[in-house]
Design a protein around this motif. Sequence first.
Motif, PDB file in Angstrom:
ATOM      1  N   SER A 199       0.809  -1.218   0.000  1.00 30.16           N
ATOM      2  CA  SER A 199       0.000   0.000   0.000  1.00 30.16           C
ATOM      3  C   SER A 199       0.834   1.255   0.000  1.00 30.16           C
ATOM      4  O   SER A 199       0.396   2.306  -0.439  1.00 30.16           O
ATOM      5  CB  SER A 199      -0.914   0.026   1.231  1.00 30.16           C
ATOM      6  OG  SER A 199      -0.126   0.095   2.417  1.00 30.16           O
ATOM      7  N   ARG A 200       2.061   1.154   0.470  1.00 27.47           N
ATOM      8  CA  ARG A 200       2.848   2.374   0.617  1.00 27.47           C
ATOM      9  C   ARG A 200       4.324   2.062   0.436  1.00 27.47           C
ATOM     10  O   ARG A 200       4.964   1.515   1.342  1.00 27.47           O
ATOM     11  CB  ARG A 200       2.620   2.980   1.996  1.00 27.47           C
ATOM     12  CG  ARG A 200       3.237   4.368   2.164  1.00 27.47           C
ATOM     13  CD  ARG A 200       3.012   4.874   3.576  1.00 27.47           C
ATOM     14  NE  ARG A 200       1.607   4.828   3.926  1.00 27.47           N
ATOM     15  CZ  ARG A 200       1.158   4.972   5.167  1.00 27.47           C
ATOM     16  NH1 ARG A 200       2.015   5.128   6.160  1.00 27.47           N
ATOM     17  NH2 ARG A 200      -0.131   4.917   5.410  1.00 27.47           N
ATOM     18  N   PRO A 201       4.900   2.399  -0.732  1.00 27.72           N
ATOM     19  CA  PRO A 201       6.331   2.169  -0.894  1.00 27.72           C
ATOM     20  C   PRO A 201       7.131   3.075   0.023  1.00 27.72           C
ATOM     21  O   PRO A 201       6.647   4.106   0.478  1.00 27.72           O
ATOM     22  CB  PRO A 201       6.574   2.527  -2.366  1.00 27.72           C
ATOM     23  CG  PRO A 201       5.468   3.453  -2.713  1.00 27.72           C
ATOM     24  CD  PRO A 201       4.284   3.029  -1.901  1.00 27.72           C
ATOM     25  N   GLU A 202       8.348   2.669   0.326  1.00 26.84           N
ATOM     26  CA  GLU A 202       9.188   3.470   1.211  1.00 26.84           C
ATOM     27  C   GLU A 202       9.440   4.830   0.586  1.00 26.84           C
ATOM     28  O   GLU A 202       9.700   4.946  -0.601  1.00 26.84           O
ATOM     29  CB  GLU A 202      10.518   2.759   1.448  1.00 26.84           C
ATOM     30  CG  GLU A 202      10.374   1.448   2.211  1.00 26.84           C
ATOM     31  CD  GLU A 202      11.719   0.804   2.444  1.00 26.84           C
ATOM     32  OE1 GLU A 202      12.734   1.437   2.121  1.00 26.84           O
ATOM     33  OE2 GLU A 202      11.751  -0.327   2.962  1.00 26.84           O
ATOM     34  N   PRO A 203       9.378   5.921   1.389  1.00 26.60           N
ATOM     35  CA  PRO A 203       9.577   7.262   0.855  1.00 26.60           C
ATOM     36  C   PRO A 203      10.927   7.402   0.170  1.00 26.60           C
ATOM     37  O   PRO A 203      11.957   7.030   0.732  1.00 26.60           O
ATOM     38  CB  PRO A 203       9.482   8.163   2.105  1.00 26.60           C
ATOM     39  CG  PRO A 203       8.717   7.346   3.099  1.00 26.60           C
ATOM     40  CD  PRO A 203       9.086   5.919   2.835  1.00 26.60           C
ATOM     41  N   GLY A 204      10.879   7.926  -1.061  1.00 27.96           N
ATOM     42  CA  GLY A 204      12.108   8.194  -1.785  1.00 27.96           C
ATOM     43  C   GLY A 204      12.756   6.971  -2.393  1.00 27.96           C
ATOM     44  O   GLY A 204      13.795   7.054  -3.046  1.00 27.96           O
ATOM     45  N   ALA A 205      12.188   5.804  -2.199  1.00 25.70           N
ATOM     46  CA  ALA A 205      12.793   4.585  -2.727  1.00 25.70           C
ATOM     47  C   ALA A 205      12.105   4.167  -4.006  1.00 25.70           C
ATOM     48  O   ALA A 205      10.890   4.187  -4.103  1.00 25.70           O
ATOM     49  CB  ALA A 205      12.694   3.454  -1.702  1.00 25.70           C
TER      50      ALA A 205
END
Length: 434
Positions: free
Chosen positions: A410-416
């Motif tokens: 649901s939510r990829p790691e920020p900036g990755a």
Amino acid sequence: MRSRNGLWRVAELPTTRAGVERAFSYFTAGVRLGTVAQMVPAVQLGAARAPHESGYLACWGAAALAAVAVSVVTLVRRRPPGTVVSVLDFGLACALLVLGPLVLAPWDRFGTWTAFQPGYALSVIITAGGVRGLAVWAASLLAVSLSYVVYLGGDVGSEMTSTAVGNVLTYVVYALVARMFFGYTRRIARDADASRARAAELARREEERRAQVMMHNGVAVMRLLTEQGDDVSRARLVGQAEFELRRMRSYLRGTDARGTDARGGDSRGGDAGGGDAYASDGDGPPAGLVPVVKRVCDRFADLNVVASLDLGTGLRIPAAQAEALERALGSLLLNVRVHARAHEVVVHLDGTREEGWTLTVHDDGVGFDPATVTAGIGLREVVVGELRRRGLAVGIVSAAGEGTTVTVRSRPEPGAGPPGPERPTVRAAFADVP
């Protein structure tokens, strides 16, 4: 009545090339008729003071008639004068300037509309700015400027030299400004037409993509119905076929495909698989994640699906994501049924409201070699494309003889960015149902 009034509603003209040319026709007619309106009050005085009254009236009548004729033709054709008309227009303006000294007293050549010739020539220069050919326009402007020098003659006092030079410069400046105005406005119209055409093409492609997404699973089920040999296999697919049929009908009719309540049950009393609980455009209240996944798994119970969903209890997702996820999960399980020859499919859900959730679908089927298999519409659009458009991350890993694992987050790691092997394995993740 509407069309009659619309003829003069310039502000309501379409911002297309045809609309711009029509606006130019109004501009041309306005300038030319406005010039005639300025010529009318001075005609009587000019004729009385002219050395050759009949010659003056003939020149005045030719100018007025040409201005009116150009205006009428321009309004009827809905575009400014073409090259031929502009050349004739310039020719008349030059002739009137050259004949000016014969029909005007020397003291009347400046500062009054009894000498209408310079004003008429200026109106021709302004309205001929839309001539397509640069050479024709430049030659005509030069001809008018030289004719104006002849118009001045040798009888004009030296004190009027600055005025004469200013008038010539006025011709040049107005000609350049008018041509820039016509050219730039036409460029805006061309760009607007190109943008509309591009938008229409993108809309067509998007609608084509939506059709592929909406129809893909249904086509796959129908194919299975025609290929399954025994009645038990076909009966197992009837519920899925009815579900996909309702979805396709909703899409074709342009209506919502609502058929389930918030708990995932079919409010219409249809098959146990339930109807599409979401609007075709993804509008609606958030949906429970577990009911969405369970509803799909129940439709594929014959695949020996092991659904471990307890860790996702209570999670809710936007309707748009729920619709895309249900369609994608159905497409994945259809591929497993057709290609994987799996003994078991494990669907695992884990996550929290704060950290997000992860859904994993793993089958112990034959898998495939990523170097030799290319993703089809189902994987490329229904799974990866739709889920990513809804803000979900998708990872697919497979190897020959080791099954296939699909992970939705649901939510990829920020900036990755996506994992290193994801892009090539996504392209070859499943042998798609044609």
